[in-house]
Write a protein that holds these residues in place. Structure first.
Motif, PDB file in Angstrom:
ATOM      1  N   GLU A 284      68.213 -36.657  86.813  1.00 58.30           N
ATOM      2  CA  GLU A 284      67.471 -36.473  85.509  1.00 58.30           C
ATOM      3  C   GLU A 284      66.670 -35.191  85.163  1.00 58.30           C
ATOM      4  OE1 GLU A 284      65.804 -39.911  83.766  1.00 58.30           O
ATOM      5  OE2 GLU A 284      67.020 -41.366  84.506  1.00 58.30           O
ATOM      6  N   ASN A 285      66.406 -34.818  86.449  1.00 55.17           N
ATOM      7  CA  ASN A 285      65.176 -33.853  86.402  1.00 55.17           C
ATOM      8  C   ASN A 285      65.696 -32.480  87.006  1.00 55.17           C
ATOM      9  OD1 ASN A 285      62.789 -35.462  85.014  1.00 55.17           O
ATOM     10  ND2 ASN A 285      63.748 -36.771  86.702  1.00 55.17           N
ATOM     11  N   TRP A 286      66.357 -32.565  88.095  1.00 58.86           N
ATOM     12  CA  TRP A 286      66.443 -31.469  88.944  1.00 58.86           C
ATOM     13  C   TRP A 286      67.922 -31.232  89.547  1.00 58.86           C
ATOM     14  CZ3 TRP A 286      64.981 -30.043  94.396  1.00 58.86           C
ATOM     15  CH2 TRP A 286      64.803 -28.874  94.584  1.00 58.86           C
ATOM     16  N   PRO A 287      69.075 -31.437  88.778  1.00 59.89           N
ATOM     17  CA  PRO A 287      70.402 -31.730  89.269  1.00 59.89           C
ATOM     18  C   PRO A 287      70.752 -30.542  90.180  1.00 59.89           C
ATOM     19  CG  PRO A 287      70.488 -31.380  86.913  1.00 59.89           C
ATOM     20  CD  PRO A 287      68.890 -31.385  87.285  1.00 59.89           C
ATOM     21  N   GLY A 288      71.621 -31.038  91.083  1.00 56.79           N
ATOM     22  CA  GLY A 288      71.783 -29.937  92.069  1.00 56.79           C
ATOM     23  C   GLY A 288      72.193 -30.725  93.465  1.00 56.79           C
TER      24      GLY A 288
END
Length: 659
Positions: free
Chosen positions: A113-117
């Motif tokens: 939700e915040n830092w996709p990768g």
């Protein structure tokens, strides 16, 4: 406003409501995917998000509950590392119950939700990796699906719209080769499978070379000093969690040696039940009493913070050298003394410490306590001379000394460490109490500012050269290192040192080397012939010496005489108890600065300091260890230790010279 409306505000007005794309599953998928792709830099830390979103169920906690960072506040900064563009590596050297791994898993849960990768979680084995997926309920938190690939025998995968999470054992090379990773977590890294070519840490760093915001998190209880987590910790900022003392409000680090219990030892026995309930912490700054019940408010205080260790207190590299922090590497340490777990109270820890160190002390018990509860690597109680302790032997060193006052207070004063013979010149006037090598690169540097009663030489013989050390002695046994160098063979040693003059301030006539030892462990007959030649032809008392293990012939001494022969001629060899002489020289005269003092010149080269720190003593193996490939040569250390063989044999003669 959805994606389509933002592109064309009039668009929704042109389509009947039942046909507007916002009502279709395809539109919702596309809008969500676009939202993730164009999302800005996150501002909420993983621990803040987890406080709302993470439920620690029965598989993760004995008492199911919402995640609460106040139980492990030292992990806050740890969980904020993805928000920092200046950090590429985070390392936590920890004890058993500190919540560090849970904090790293929060980052994984927070990422979609915040830092996709893409993210990789690597632990000691494939079995443990799969257990993490199930037991920690990552599939539920990430709403992902485990890979159904029949070939997936070495890893598990949670596949999401915007990222893949891969969970693997450390022995599997495939995960480090197949895709790029924004985050790589190396859990229990101390026990990862290693091969001859590389480690998982090196593979992880190389895998993120082209990832501008890539982050590697390494976590482990340490094992031996110099292990992988210790090395990463040393290379970073070495942060400690400092908390305020409720008495003086100054920041302190919790340490085992400040756990105090009183009145629990009677009749030769410890009352361990009372130890558990009556132990308290004594502030190392104000000596105030701190109770266990105050710990929670201390660790959660607004004043508590992670503070980099100052250079003077940092863990050194295995070579004993100070290593400056590598840019982009944040490293942390935490011990069980901070833990808020009810079974890890100060009283419980004090009891375990007493059992391991006092009541039934064993090497294994001490090791277990240090690693599992203090979170520090075990050093096999290895005693080693540090570069700082060598430099502390230089005459003229200024140190702060505590002086007790009549009112019970203490005053710190500066004092100069030097022998009396260096504090004044030959006229009795005050002088700078430092001295220098008498010779440098074979050339005289000046006169010695003191008058020794005896000058001796020792030489450590190697395959193709000899290294020599020259000491000047006072009657009370104080020794001064005044000369050093390297020669190619015994003939060059004769030509260099036998007639070398050592001039003294205020004296017209120089002094000369009158006695010495040469190590005869290597090519002894060459050494014997040289010694006999020096004694018989020149009257120069240069004698062969050789170290050995313990022998009944010592009877409390450190040396003994053994007759040997060369070319039919007898010669007396000084055999010495190598272990005992090393203990005395390295641990007593160097490390503890024992009397009679050893004094070193102001210009002692760094190479000489390195040679004096090249040996380690292992308490476990009960012997001195020298790994030349790792720590370099120790020739000058061997030369200095042999000087103390001469000292023991001639102690009474020295006193007589003084009279």
């Amino acid at each position: 406003m959805d994606l389509f409306s933002s592109l064309n505000p009039a668009f929704p007005l042109c389509i009947p409501y039942q046909l507007q794309p916002s009502t279709t599953p395809e539109h919702r998928w596309l809008a969500g995917h676009a939202d993730r792709c164009f999302r800005g830099k996150p501002t909420e830390a993983a621990w803040q998000w987890a406080g709302r979103e993470v439920w620690l169920g029965g598989k993760m906690s004995a008492t199911p509950k919402q995640y609460d960072v106040s139980n492990t506040p030292w992990t806050k900064e740890w969980q904020e590392l993805p928000l920092r563009s200046d950090v590429r590596v985070g390392a936590y050297m920890k004890s058993s119950r500190t919540g560090v791994t849970e904090g790293a898993l929060n980052i994984l849960r927070w990422m979609p939700e915040n830092w996709p990768g893409n993210a990789l979680y690597s632990i000691t084995s494939d079995k443990k990796a799969r257990e993490i997926v199930d037991r920690r309920m990552l599939t539920t938190m990430s709403a992902g699906v485990l890979s159904a690939d029949p070939k997936d025998t070495g890893l598990s995968r949670i596949s999401l719209d915007s990222m893949d999470m891969v969970f693997s054992g450390s022995g599997s090379a495939d995960p480090f080769q197949e895709i790029w990773y924004r985050l790589i977590i190396l859990d229990e890294i101390e026990n990862h499978v290693k091969n001859q070519e590389t480690t998982t840490y090196k593979r992880a760093r190389s895998r993120q070379t082209d990832v501008p915001d890539g982050l590697v998190l390494a976590i482990a209880k340490p094992e031996l000093a110099g292990g992988i987590i210790d090395e990463i910790f040393i290379s970073g900022t070495q942060k400690k969690f400092l908390i305020p003392c409720p008495r003086c409000e100054r920041l302190i680090e919790l340490r085992t040696d400040h756990l105090v219990v009183e009145g629990c030892y009677e009749g030769g026995e410890w009352d361990l039940a009372r130890v558990v309930t009556e132990t308290y912490y004594q502030c190392q700054l104000c000596h105030g009493r701190i109770e266990e019940k105050e710990k929670r408010s201390m660790v959660n205080s607004d004043l508590a913070r992670q503070v980099p260790t100052p250079p003077s207190e940092r863990r050194r590299s295995p070579s004993g050298k100070y290593v400056p922090p590598e840019p982009g590497v944040e490293s942390y340490h935490i011990s069980d003394l901070y833990s808020l777990h009810e079974r890890v109270s100060w009283g419980e820890l004090k009891q375990m410490h007493l059992l391991a160190h006092v009541i039934n002390p064993t090497q294994e018990a001490k090791k277990y306590f240090r690693i599992n509860h203090e979170g520090w690597p075990w050093e096999d109680e290895v005693y080693s001379v540090t570069a700082e302790s060598v430099k502390a032997l230089k005459a003229g060193r200024v140190e702060d000394v505590k002086v007790s006052n009549a009112d019970g207070t203490e005053t710190i004063i500066k004092t100069t460490l030097a022998p009396l013979c260096l504090l004044t010149d030959h006229n009795g006037d005050p002088r700078n109490p430092v001295f220098y090598m008498a010779y440098k690169d074979g050339k005289p540097q000046g006169r010695l500012p003191f008058k020794p009663v005896w000058i001796t030489m020792t030489a450590d013989k190697q395959f193709s050269y000899l290294k020599y050390t020259v000491f000047g002695w006072l009657p009370d046994g104080q020794a001064f290192w005044i000369d050093r160098g390297t020669v190619q063979d015994e003939d060059q040693l004769d030509a260099t040192l036998r007639l070398r003059p050592y001039f003294i301030e205020g004296e017209e006539e120089p002094m000369f080397i009158t006695a010495g030892l040469i190590d005869s462990g290597h090519r002894p007959h060459e050494v014997y012939r040289f010694c006999l030649k020096m004694i018989n032809l020149h009257g120069w008392m240069i004698l062969p010496a050789r170290g050995e293990g313990e022998h009944e012939g010592y009877k409390g001494k450190t040396w003994r005489l053994v007759k040997d022969y060369v070319d039919g001629t007898p010669i007396m060899v000084r055999y010495f108890f190598d272990h005992g002489i090393k203990n005395e020289f390295y641990l007593s005269h160097v490390q503890k600065r024992a009397e009679p003092r050893l004094w070193l010149p102001h210009d002692l080269p760094e190479t000489s300091i390195a040679e004096l720190t090249a040996e380690r003593y292992s308490e476990e193996e009960k012997k001195w260890i020298h790994e030349k490939s790792k720590y370099g040569p120790n020739d000058e250390g061997d030369g200095c230790k042999m000087q103390y063989v001469l000292f023991h044999e001639n102690r009474d003669a020295l006193r007589a010279l003084g009279r």
